[in-house]
Design a protein around this motif. Structure first.
Motif, PDB file in Angstrom:
ATOM      1  N   ALA A  73      42.262  37.831  50.308  1.00 50.52           N
ATOM      2  CA  ALA A  73      43.413  38.429  49.631  1.00 50.52           C
ATOM      3  C   ALA A  73      43.723  39.774  50.301  1.00 50.52           C
ATOM      4  N   GLU A  90      44.182  42.616  49.124  1.00 53.72           N
ATOM      5  CA  GLU A  90      43.472  43.745  48.502  1.00 53.72           C
ATOM      6  C   GLU A  90      41.953  43.539  48.465  1.00 53.72           C
ATOM      7  N   VAL A  91      41.429  42.589  49.257  1.00 58.05           N
ATOM      8  CA  VAL A  91      39.995  42.276  49.243  1.00 58.05           C
ATOM      9  C   VAL A  91      39.132  43.528  49.443  1.00 58.05           C
ATOM     10  N   GLU A 128      40.084  34.761  43.330  1.00 57.84           N
ATOM     11  CA  GLU A 128      41.210  34.759  42.407  1.00 57.84           C
ATOM     12  C   GLU A 128      42.390  34.091  43.099  1.00 57.84           C
ATOM     13  N   ARG A 164      41.996  32.770  46.714  1.00 61.39           N
ATOM     14  CA  ARG A 164      41.683  33.682  47.834  1.00 61.39           C
ATOM     15  C   ARG A 164      40.546  34.632  47.434  1.00 61.39           C
ATOM     16  N   THR A 178      38.806  37.936  46.767  1.00 64.10           N
ATOM     17  CA  THR A 178      39.150  39.326  46.453  1.00 64.10           C
ATOM     18  C   THR A 178      37.929  40.246  46.519  1.00 64.10           C
TER      19      THR A 178
END
Length: 298
Positions: free
Chosen positions: A199, A201-202, A270, A273, A275
């Motif tokens: 993601a 914002e991982v 989530e 993907r 995160t």
């Protein structure tokens, strides 16, 4: 009568041992410390007059909770001198644990990290109430507070945790699918493949304990995480292999260098993907991966 008859106190303790270990581990995030708590619980339990105990399971949980709280307070001080990021000690668990959604979520690396942000008392109340469905009265007896105070603490802790955990429960098959994509991308050094499974914002958290190389702070954002992963993989001259495993009740990857275990990668997923990426490399935390640790919520 058998020569090997077990006395009633030992029999009861052994019957509930897996439950008591799970309570202590969820409160402490450390199998070694949980084992120490069980030893302390046992030493107190054998001095108890069983004839005066109405509910032996509840009484054992109460002793374990008190000992875990004592240890948690000393561990907080120990963590202040820990080198880099601290992650829970991963436990090899039976594959069927992953099918028990309630147990798997309560043991997940992502939730255990959220529990680290609670105070010791909040953590004890949350774990006993949410994971083990212990009554407010029993929790009150275990931590030395009134049932009304315990209800308030439970409400506060639940709000704190709910604000930080994934909105939707994720099935083991979804986690396995994300791990397979990560595994493929790692093997082929596929930059785009990594970006697709992560993601935007991982967050990647590594725990080397000052012994193995790991980022001292969380790495945030897909591009930075990919650079970190490819940098680590690229610098290693030994042969890296990854194999699926089940850690803390959730699918994970075991990374091996020339056959020897180098680390465990657990993930938070989530909407298909990744995160959260949690990489435990500290050798002191990789000792419970050769045999399965039995766990229990009841």
């Amino acid at each position: 009568m058998s020569d090997h008859a077990v006395d009633p106190a030992t029999e009861t303790f052994l019957a509930h041992r897996n439950l008591l270990f799970t309570v202590a581990y969820e409160m402490l995030g450390s199998a070694a410390d949980a084992e120490d708590v069980l030893q302390e619980t046992w030493l107190r339990w054998i001095k108890v007059d069983l004839g005066q105990v109405r509910d032996q399971r509840a009484y054992l949980v109460r002793i374990t909770t008190r000992q875990s709280l004592n240890r948690l307070r000393t561990m907080k001080r120990r963590r202040e001198t820990y080198v880099g990021q601290w992650l829970p000690e991963p436990l090899l668990t039976a594959p069927d644990v992953a099918e028990d959604v309630e147990l798997a979520e309560s043991m997940s690396m992502a939730l255990m990290l959220v529990l680290e942000t609670l105070s010791p008392t909040e953590r004890a109340v949350f774990v006993l109430r949410e994971a083990f469905d212990v009554s407010y009265d029993e929790i009150a007896a275990a931590i030395g507070k009134s049932p009304a105070a315990v209800r308030q603490i439970a409400h506060r802790a639940r709000q704190h945790v709910d604000a930080r955990r994934p909105r939707q429960p994720v099935s083991p098959s979804e986690t396995r699918a994300a791990l397979e994509s990560l595994q493929r991308a790692l093997h082929t050094r596929d930059l785009q493949g990594l970006l697709d499974v992560l993601a935007p914002e991982v967050v990647m958290v590594g725990d080397g304990g000052g012994v193995k190389k790991a980022a001292l702070r969380p790495v945030m954002g897909a591009e930075k995480v990919v650079r970190m992963i490819l940098g680590l993989v690229g610098k290693v001259e030994a042969t890296i292999t990854t194999e699926p495993t089940v850690v803390n009740g959730s699918p994970a990857l075991a990374l091996r260098l020339d056959g020897g275990i180098d680390g465990i990668v657990a993930i938070r997923v989530e909407q298909a993907r990744i995160t959260g990426l949690y990489y435990v490399r500290n050798p002191e935390k990789l000792t419970r991966l050769e045999s399965e640790t039995p766990l229990a919520l009841r």
